[in-house]
Design a protein around this motif. Structure first.
Motif, PDB file in Angstrom:
ATOM      1  N   GLN A   1      -4.979  -0.808   4.612  1.00  0.00           N
ATOM      2  CA  GLN A   1      -5.701   0.408   4.255  1.00  0.00           C
ATOM      3  C   GLN A   1      -5.406   1.457   5.323  1.00  0.00           C
ATOM      4  O   GLN A   1      -5.495   1.169   6.504  1.00  0.00           O
ATOM      5  N   LEU A   2      -5.048   2.650   4.888  1.00  0.00           N
ATOM      6  CA  LEU A   2      -4.667   3.693   5.835  1.00  0.00           C
ATOM      7  C   LEU A   2      -5.906   4.403   6.380  1.00  0.00           C
ATOM      8  O   LEU A   2      -6.867   4.634   5.649  1.00  0.00           O
TER       9      LEU A   2
ATOM     10  N   VAL B   1      11.415  10.692   7.784  1.00  0.00           N
ATOM     11  CA  VAL B   1       9.965  10.773   7.991  1.00  0.00           C
ATOM     12  C   VAL B   1       9.643  11.949   8.897  1.00  0.00           C
ATOM     13  O   VAL B   1       8.727  12.727   8.634  1.00  0.00           O
TER      14      VAL B   1
ATOM     15  N   PRO C   1       5.192   9.637  12.800  1.00  0.00           N
ATOM     16  CA  PRO C   1       5.326  11.079  12.546  1.00  0.00           C
ATOM     17  C   PRO C   1       4.470  11.582  11.386  1.00  0.00           C
ATOM     18  O   PRO C   1       4.268  12.775  11.247  1.00  0.00           O
ATOM     19  N   LEU C   2       3.963  10.682  10.556  1.00  0.00           N
ATOM     20  CA  LEU C   2       3.107  11.122   9.446  1.00  0.00           C
ATOM     21  C   LEU C   2       1.725  11.425  10.010  1.00  0.00           C
ATOM     22  O   LEU C   2       0.887  10.547  10.167  1.00  0.00           O
TER      23      LEU C   2
ATOM     24  N   THR D   1       0.846  -1.194   0.000  1.00  0.00           N
ATOM     25  CA  THR D   1       0.000   0.000   0.000  1.00  0.00           C
ATOM     26  C   THR D   1       0.876   1.236   0.000  1.00  0.00           C
ATOM     27  O   THR D   1       1.752   1.377   0.847  1.00  0.00           O
TER      28      THR D   1
ATOM     29  N   ALA E   1      -4.077   2.075  10.716  1.00  0.00           N
ATOM     30  CA  ALA E   1      -4.342   1.353   9.485  1.00  0.00           C
ATOM     31  C   ALA E   1      -5.260   0.194   9.811  1.00  0.00           C
ATOM     32  O   ALA E   1      -5.467  -0.144  10.972  1.00  0.00           O
TER      33      ALA E   1
ATOM     34  N   LEU F   1      -4.430  15.345  -2.697  1.00  0.00           N
ATOM     35  CA  LEU F   1      -3.456  15.162  -1.625  1.00  0.00           C
ATOM     36  C   LEU F   1      -2.943  13.718  -1.617  1.00  0.00           C
ATOM     37  O   LEU F   1      -1.761  13.458  -1.435  1.00  0.00           O
ATOM     38  N   LEU F   2      -3.850  12.764  -1.856  1.00  0.00           N
ATOM     39  CA  LEU F   2      -3.476  11.351  -1.776  1.00  0.00           C
ATOM     40  C   LEU F   2      -3.184  10.751  -3.146  1.00  0.00           C
ATOM     41  O   LEU F   2      -2.652   9.655  -3.230  1.00  0.00           O
TER      42      LEU F   2
ATOM     43  N   PRO G   1       0.797   8.038   0.692  1.00  0.00           N
ATOM     44  CA  PRO G   1       0.982   9.392   0.168  1.00  0.00           C
ATOM     45  C   PRO G   1       1.533  10.306   1.258  1.00  0.00           C
ATOM     46  O   PRO G   1       1.224  10.114   2.434  1.00  0.00           O
TER      47      PRO G   1
ATOM     48  N   TYR H   1      -8.983   3.941   1.508  1.00  0.00           N
ATOM     49  CA  TYR H   1      -8.653   4.610   2.776  1.00  0.00           C
ATOM     50  C   TYR H   1      -9.883   4.593   3.671  1.00  0.00           C
ATOM     51  O   TYR H   1     -10.989   4.321   3.203  1.00  0.00           O
TER      52      TYR H   1
ATOM     53  N   GLN I   1      -6.703   3.110  -4.451  1.00  0.00           N
ATOM     54  CA  GLN I   1      -6.332   2.613  -3.136  1.00  0.00           C
ATOM     55  C   GLN I   1      -7.444   2.979  -2.144  1.00  0.00           C
ATOM     56  O   GLN I   1      -8.001   4.069  -2.208  1.00  0.00           O
TER      57      GLN I   1
ATOM     58  N   LEU J   1       6.069   5.152  11.154  1.00  0.00           N
ATOM     59  CA  LEU J   1       5.067   5.918  10.421  1.00  0.00           C
ATOM     60  C   LEU J   1       4.348   6.933  11.304  1.00  0.00           C
ATOM     61  O   LEU J   1       3.630   7.790  10.793  1.00  0.00           O
TER      62      LEU J   1
ATOM     63  N   ILE K   1       1.271  -4.068  10.671  1.00  0.00           N
ATOM     64  CA  ILE K   1       1.626  -3.159   9.589  1.00  0.00           C
ATOM     65  C   ILE K   1       3.149  -3.110   9.460  1.00  0.00           C
ATOM     66  O   ILE K   1       3.855  -2.788  10.409  1.00  0.00           O
TER      67      ILE K   1
ATOM     68  N   LEU L   1      -0.916  12.735   9.057  1.00  0.00           N
ATOM     69  CA  LEU L   1      -2.140  12.573   8.287  1.00  0.00           C
ATOM     70  C   LEU L   1      -2.879  11.282   8.649  1.00  0.00           C
ATOM     71  O   LEU L   1      -4.087  11.196   8.530  1.00  0.00           O
ATOM     72  N   TYR L   2      -2.132  10.289   9.122  1.00  0.00           N
ATOM     73  CA  TYR L   2      -2.734   8.982   9.367  1.00  0.00           C
ATOM     74  C   TYR L   2      -2.863   8.669  10.856  1.00  0.00           C
ATOM     75  O   TYR L   2      -1.963   8.947  11.635  1.00  0.00           O
TER      76      TYR L   2
ATOM     77  N   ALA M   1       7.531  15.351   8.130  1.00  0.00           N
ATOM     78  CA  ALA M   1       6.319  15.635   8.890  1.00  0.00           C
ATOM     79  C   ALA M   1       6.389  17.038   9.487  1.00  0.00           C
ATOM     80  O   ALA M   1       5.391  17.734   9.596  1.00  0.00           O
TER      81      ALA M   1
END
Lengths: 139, 724
Positions: free
Chosen positions: B575-576, A131, B559-560, A34, B566, B513-514, A37, B478, B476, B557, A53, B562-563, A135
């Motif tokens: 799937q995020l 990362v 620090p991202l 997956t 999952a 955005l995605l 983005p 989400y 994809q 992940l 994950i 947006l999410y 961010a």
């Protein structure tokens, strides 16, 4: 000359790498990858590994800043555990488990061919940095 | 019979009958389980006694809530069971089936508990029960007396209304209430993720502070500095050192507290899950019923053996397991079990056995369905994989038995060539895998030729289930937690706002955005609301609401922002899950907490929501593109009047305006905006072809950040934005 035992030798693109077996949890064939983005290119995507994950990293970006092939379902990968986290490195081919020789900083296999010995902890720290940087300062 | 003779008012009675219904369902479930435990063989004396006891209690409870027809029926059932207990010879091969039918009828009768009792239905069941006990013609006799509880006179409405002794202090709670708590607990998980991110930020801050201190230290050590200046610097350095240490201590303590919070959330979730636990018994009773029906439909003789009935499941999980189990039973009956002659030829007992085993091990729940049939012919399966084009011949040659069996789960192919109605040509096996994967588990199959096949389903013990809205961008899938989804709508091409139920809401182009969505198409959109702020998110396709299992993304992940996590789809794809807080923040940069999570934006607005005002469409488009590529969400207005109207509905972080425009000019617009508290200090940039000194003076007076002369280039614009 130091001898390093139990090292997995693998190739990504034209480069040959080695990583000590103690960091490697599994050699797997990736499930559906997956895309994530907004993530840096070093993160090739995420996979389902036994219901958890699994982030898939691109060794080429992490070491040379040059993106390698995108990780896809069916690609080979080494599942690495270091720095308290688990991730996968996409590989083109896993060669063998071997012994390596270190002479004056240069690492070679038994036939004298040079190899790049990976430090998974450093690799993961670098990925975390990328990362986090992205961010904090979104492009 | 009227309810007037009871001591309850209508509301109370309705509630009591509701309670009775759930109690009665449990009672009938117990009777069924006991009945089917021995296959079609006669139940043991002990089992019969248990069945009679449960039926007897049911009768008492029915009387309490004034359901006289139910009292009558359970009395008759009790009598029939008693008769069978006294006269074992009365038990026939069909008796078990008949009893199951009666129990099913009673269950159906229960569904109408709050409606006037249907005498016709009651009469029908009565006939059925009498039929069971007919061989000895003693259906109407009184049941034997029990020491505990004492038998009550039946069919006597006056005494039926007396209170029943409370056997156990059960608390009846509507499942929805627990579900609400569960979803709140799920929300806590998201909250925790957010707090964690803030702490990570504090950590970064502590690091920066330490670095600043180092710089300061170097300045002090620098010999060229004058003495008095140096003593001031030393003082500052000491203060800074103290502050940096305090910050890093606080951060460490905060991390510990988050860890404690995580544990508490875990306990709350486990506690809530335990409330919803039920034993595997009802699942197995259901399986027994299914197998009975299959036996009747196919004539294949199979016995069911169950192991581990006491194993506990989350009720929500158990409900989802009914279909997979049914499918596996069908599969076993259709493909696994050989005809008796074939079994005899292989020295097997003529009646095949299907075994369902449930157990807990470490962190998972294991459910096995195995048959002692012919096993899966991996060679034939491999051939079929090639014949149907799913595998290449080369792949088939390389595959071992385990690979071939795994392919059975993936592709849902049947070993038997012809279509089989019963097992749906093996398609069902793929569904089993999907259902289990959705619950966060996995399925394995093992098979020994001639000995049988076992499907092993492994499920997580506690599942953080949440309702989510699923959607697609660039193919994809989400998810967004459904609790924050208000509505779905359609958004016009290029629109930066959308009107939903009379509110003008900002549009966040999630499809861009995605993915690589183009703003030229009308797009479906999800209306998201978080902490009182709403926005409209455009997507490629709305999939719909689903129940998902939330998985953490892990430290790499995290620090991202947006999410939020999952989930894993039925086909095993990740799937995020998007964090609604972040989506709202992107559309409303002034939302609380915006400054803290994005420290760089504090001194100078780098991106946010911008309003471009110009009467030329070309310039509006150009500005939209330039600002858009810098991360700005851009709204446009063709003149000052329209712009004013828009600023009443939305807040902007930047206003870019032309001077000469119809209706209301640029300077008038800025002057009016400055009178509005929300726009008193908002950065304003003027784009004009006439930058006279007079214009510059007026602009300065109005607090305009920069004047950009047309034609506008990207560089000029960026410089203007960066100006202080």
């Amino acid at each position: 000359m130091t001898e390093l035992r139990n090292v997995i030798v693998f190739t990504v693109g034209a480069a040959r790498y080695a990583v000590e077996l103690r960091w490697v949890r599994e050699v797997v064939s990736l499930g559906f990858v997956t895309n994530v983005p907004t993530a840096p290119t070093a993160l090739g995507g995420v996979c389902n590994l036994h219901g958890a994950i699994l982030p898939v990293l691109d060794v080429s970006v992490l070491l040379d800043g040059v993106p390698g092939l995108a990780a896809r379902q069916g690609d080979g990968a080494l599942v690495i555990e270091a720095e308290g986290l688990v991730c996968a490195l996409r590989v083109d081919q896993v060669d063998h488990v071997a012994s390596l020789y270190e002479t004056a900083g240069a690492v070679t296999d038994a036939t004298g061919r040079p190899l790049i010995l990976l430090d998974p902890a450093r690799l993961i720290r670098r990925a975390l940095e990328l990362v986090t940087a992205l961010a904090e300062h979104p492009a | 019979m009227s309810d007037g003779e009871l001591d309850f008012d209508a509301e109370e009675l309705a509630m009591l009958r509701q309670l009775f219904r759930s109690e009665a369902q449990d009672a009938l479930e117990t009777v069924t389980a006991r009945l089917l435990a021995g296959g079609s063989a006669k139940p043991s004396a002990e089992a019969l006694t248990e069945m009679m006891r449960v039926t007897h209690t049911l009768k008492g409870a029915a009387g309490t809530v004034g359901l006289h027809a139910m009292v009558d029926l359970s009395h008759r059932l009790e009598s029939a069971l008693a008769a069978l207990g006294r006269e074992p010879s009365a038990w026939q091969a069909v008796t078990a089936d008949r009893l199951v039918e009666v129990i099913d009828a009673l269950r159906g009768y229960l569904d109408h508990v709050n409606e006037p009792s249907s005498d016709a239905a009651a009469a029908e069941i009565r006939t059925q029960i009498d039929h069971i006990a007919r061989p000895n013609r003693r259906a109407q006799t009184e049941p034997p007396t029990f020491v505990e509880p004492p038998p009550e006179p039946v069919l006597d409405s006056a005494s039926d209304t007396g209170p029943l002794p409370e056997p156990k202090a059960w608390l009846h709670v509507e499942p929805e209430r627990i579900d609400t708590l569960m979803s709140s607990a799920g929300e806590l998980l998201f909250d925790r993720t957010r707090i964690e991110r803030r702490v990570q930020l504090l950590r970064t801050l502590a690091r920066d502070l330490a670095r600043t201190r180092q710089t300061l230290h170097e300045a002090i050590v620098d010999e060229s500095a004058t003495r008095p200046a140096r003593s001031l610097l030393v003082e500052a350095e000491n203060a800074l050192a103290g502050q940096a240490a305090l910050l890093s201590q606080t951060t460490a303590a905060l991390l510990d507290e988050i860890e404690a919070l995580r544990r508490t959330i875990g306990e709350v979730q486990r506690g809530l899950t335990r409330i919803r636990m039920e034993s595997a018994k009802s699942l197995m009773t259901h399986a027994a019923r299914t197998l009975r029906a299959l036996r009747r439909a196919t004539g294949v003789t199979v016995e069911l053996r169950t192991v581990g009935e006491a194993t506990e499941f989350d009720k929500a999980v158990a409900e989802h397991l009914v279909d997979p189990i049914t499918q596996l039973l069908r599969n076993a009956v259709a493909h696994g079990v050989e005809p008796p002659e074939e079994r005899a030829a292989h020295g097997k007992p003529p009646v095949a056995t299907i075994t369902i085993r449930a157990r807990q091990d470490a962190n998972s729940l294991v459910l096995e369905v195995s048959d002692d049939g012919r096993g899966i012919d991996t060679a034939a399966l491999s051939e079929r994989l090639v014949a149907t084009g799913r595998w290449s011949a080369a792949r088939a040659r390389l595959a071992n038995d385990a690979d071939v069996l795994a392919a059975l789960l993936d592709t849902g192919i049947s070993v038997r060539g012809e279509a089989d109605e019963l097992a749906g040509r093996g398609v069902g096996i793929g569904l089993v895998r999907q259902t289990i994967a959705k619950l966060g588990g996995e399925v394995k199959v093992s098979s020994t030729p001639g000995k049988g096949t076992t499907f092993t389903m492994r499920l997580p013990l506690s599942t953080a289930l949440a309702q989510a809205m699923l959607f697609k961008v660039d193919g994809q899938v989400y998810a967004i937690p459904n609790i924050h989804v208000v509505d779905t709508t359609l958004v016009e091409p290029h629109a930066t706002t959308a009107t939903v139920r009379h509110d003008v809401l900002p549009v966040l182009r999630l499809d861009q955005l995605l993915g690589h969505g183009a703003a030229t198409e009308k797009k479906p959109a999800i209306v998201v609301s978080f902490a009182g702020k709403s926005l409209v998110c455009t997507v490629d396709k709305i999939v719909g609401a689903r129940e998902i299992v939330i998985k953490p993304l892990g430290p790499l992940l995290a620090p991202l922002t947006l999410y939020a996590g999952a989930t894993i789809s039925g086909s095993g794809k990740v799937q995020l899950i998007l964090d609604p807080a972040q989506l709202v923040r992107r559309a409303h940069p002034d939302a609380p907490g915006a400054a803290l999570s994005d420290p760089v934006s504090a001194p100078m607005v780098l991106a946010g929501r911008a309003l471009v005002v110009d009467d030329s469409r070309a310039i509006r488009e150009a500005m939209t593109s330039m600002l858009g590529s810098e991360g700005w969400i851009v709204d446009v207005a063709e003149d000052g009047a329209r712009a004013l109207q828009m600023t009443r509905q939305l807040r902007y972080d930047l206003v870019v305006t032309d001077l000469e425009m119809p209706a209301l000019g640029g300077f008038e617009l800025i002057a009016r905006l400055r009178k509005d508290d929300r726009f008193r200090t908002t950065p304003v940039v003027i784009i004009t072809s006439r930058a006279s000194p007079e214009h510059r003076r007026r602009a300065r007076d109005l607090g305009v950040r920069a004047l950009v002369a047309k034609p506008i280039t990207r560089r000029k614009l960026l410089e203007a934005l960066a100006a202080r």
